[in-house]
Design a protein around this motif. Structure first.
Motif, PDB file in Angstrom:
ATOM      1  N   SER A 164       0.947  -1.226   0.065  1.00 24.28           N
ATOM      2  CA  SER A 164      -0.008  -0.001  -0.117  1.00 24.28           C
ATOM      3  C   SER A 164       0.964   1.298  -0.014  1.00 24.28           C
ATOM      4  O   SER A 164       2.117   1.192  -0.140  1.00 24.28           O
ATOM      5  CB  SER A 164      -0.737  -0.153   1.290  1.00 24.28           C
ATOM      6  N   ILE A 196      -2.206  -1.802   5.120  1.00 23.04           N
ATOM      7  CA  ILE A 196      -2.805  -3.006   4.374  1.00 23.04           C
ATOM      8  C   ILE A 196      -3.080  -4.159   5.590  1.00 23.04           C
ATOM      9  O   ILE A 196      -4.064  -5.113   5.325  1.00 23.04           O
ATOM     10  CB  ILE A 196      -1.761  -3.540   3.513  1.00 23.04           C
ATOM     11  N   TRP A 208      -6.944  -7.746   0.232  1.00 23.65           N
ATOM     12  CA  TRP A 208      -7.366  -6.754  -0.547  1.00 23.65           C
ATOM     13  C   TRP A 208      -6.500  -6.592  -1.928  1.00 23.65           C
ATOM     14  O   TRP A 208      -7.016  -6.217  -3.022  1.00 23.65           O
ATOM     15  CB  TRP A 208      -7.281  -5.496   0.181  1.00 23.65           C
ATOM     16  N   TYR A 238      -5.509   1.827  -6.229  1.00 21.96           N
ATOM     17  CA  TYR A 238      -5.852   2.036  -4.995  1.00 21.96           C
ATOM     18  C   TYR A 238      -4.763   2.584  -4.145  1.00 21.96           C
ATOM     19  O   TYR A 238      -4.139   1.735  -3.619  1.00 21.96           O
ATOM     20  CB  TYR A 238      -6.460   1.033  -4.278  1.00 21.96           C
ATOM     21  N   TYR A 298      -6.030   2.001   1.253  1.00 18.31           N
ATOM     22  CA  TYR A 298      -6.634   1.095   1.503  1.00 18.31           C
ATOM     23  C   TYR A 298      -7.727   1.471   2.797  1.00 18.31           C
ATOM     24  O   TYR A 298      -8.559   0.594   3.058  1.00 18.31           O
ATOM     25  CB  TYR A 298      -6.178  -0.274   1.713  1.00 18.31           C
TER      26      TYR A 298
END
Ligand SMILES: Nc1nnc(-c2c[nH]c3ncc(-c4c[nH]c5ccccc45)cc23)o1
Length: 331
Positions: free
Chosen positions: A76, A228, A263, A272, A275
């Motif tokens: 992330s 994450i 995810w 993204y 998250y």
């Protein structure tokens, strides 16, 4: 200079108890001492097999540092700013040959919290703190070394872990969490790169975000952890407790099973950047559990990823879960 040993300057590194180490780290953080001094200063906890020579403990002389390859991708946006950071090296005492981990933290980023929990609370599944030195605006933290590297490194080099490996690591982490949670301590950053491996055990590392709760609920000033793996209640920032670590253990198990954190395969990082909204809005990531996951482990994960912290199992309960004690033929 001390005439008894010629004009050799005596350094400012000494052995001491935990209380002395804690006052040392508070002094250097409140700059009560001249931190610009060219020579090293610090406190090594008694009986740590580290050989101070005339008050000196210099890298390249009394102790040697070797860079470990610390390579891990962040899926992330990586660390939420509060993530504690520092390069971790392998260290070896020149005299005793003791091998250690040494984390180097720039003084301006160092805070007493980086050592307080590890200094005051000892457990076989928490990386032991051996001492702290300050030299040229850098804090050197000497700790127990996980020479097998982190679970993250293992996943990156060997791919998804097998069930019996996941169960072995999870039981080690649960023992550490059971101890921390019994002292009302939240680690706040449970994830594969903070679980390091040794020949006979695994230990938790990086307590820079850990806190000891003084009330039933901890209300943070800022978000702590790595997105994450983060629980919905931590994302919501309206107060959480030790169950936040249980959720992060659950997401770490998904990572160990599949080679990916939750995810990211359904919501690619390219689309993204964060998250936080997904974690807040979506049901827990049970869809990211490995397809071939055993029924017992699936139940274990449902209990550790329950959206409501009150519904979520505790470390003590999960230690007793049947997933942690599979019948022999499953092994
Ligand atoms: N962030 C942090 N704070 N304290 C530690 C720490 C204490 N003892 C350790 N032992 C090993 C490793 C380690 C991590 N990845 C690795 C990859 C290869 C080899 C070793 C490692 C890290 C530590 O780490």
């Amino acid at each position: 200079e001390d005439s008894s040993c010629g004009n050799r300057a005596l350094g400012r590194v000494r052995y001491g108890p935990v209380t002395e180490l804690l006052s040392f780290v508070n002094e250097i953080c409140s700059s009560q001492i001249d931190t610009g001094l060219s020579e090293e200063m610090g406190v090594l906890l008694n009986k740590t097999d580290m050989a101070i020579l005339d008050g000196h403990y210099r890298t390249g002389l009394e102790v040697f540092l070797f860079p470990w390859k610390l390579t891990y991708r962040s899926y992330s946006s990586g660390h939420v700013p509060k993530g504690s950071f520092g390069a971790v090296h392998l260290a070896q005492d020149g005299e005793t040959r003791k091998r250690m981990a040494c984390k180097l933290i720039p003084l301006e980023h160092f805070k007493p919290a980086d050592v307080e929990i590890q200094a005051m609370f000892r457990h076989e599944n928490i990386a032991e703190l051996y001492g702290a030195l300050l030299w040229q605006q850098t804090v050197y933290l000497f700790m127990e070394a996980g020479e097998g590297g982190s679970v993250m490194e293992k996943l990156e080099s060997c791919g998804p872990m097998r069930d019996f490996e996941i169960i072995w690591v999870t039981k080690q982490v649960l023992r550490g969490l059971e101890y921390l949670h019994s002292k009302d301590i939240i680690h706040h950053d449970i994830k594969p790169s903070n679980i390091v491996l040794m020949s006979t055990k695994a230990v938790l590392v990086d307590f820079g975000l850990a806190v000891q709760m003084t009330e039933e609920v901890y209300t943070p000033q800022d978000m702590r952890g790595t997105e994450i793996y983060m629980s919905p209640e931590v994302v919501l920032c309206r107060g959480h407790d030790t169950k936040a670590d249980i959720y992060s253990l659950g997401t770490s198990i998904i990572h160990m099973q599949t080679g990916f954190p939750p995810w990211v395969r359904r919501y690619p990082p390219s689309a993204y950047p964060s998250y936080l909204y997904i974690i807040h809005k979506q049901a827990p990531p049970l869809e990211d559990i490995a397809e071939d996951c055993s029924p017992a482990m699936r139940t274990f994960l449902e209990r550790s990823l329950a959206r409501s912290p009150q519904q979520r199992s505790s470390a003590a309960e999960l230690m007793r879960d049947e997933a942690m004690n599979p019948p022999r033929e499953d092994q």
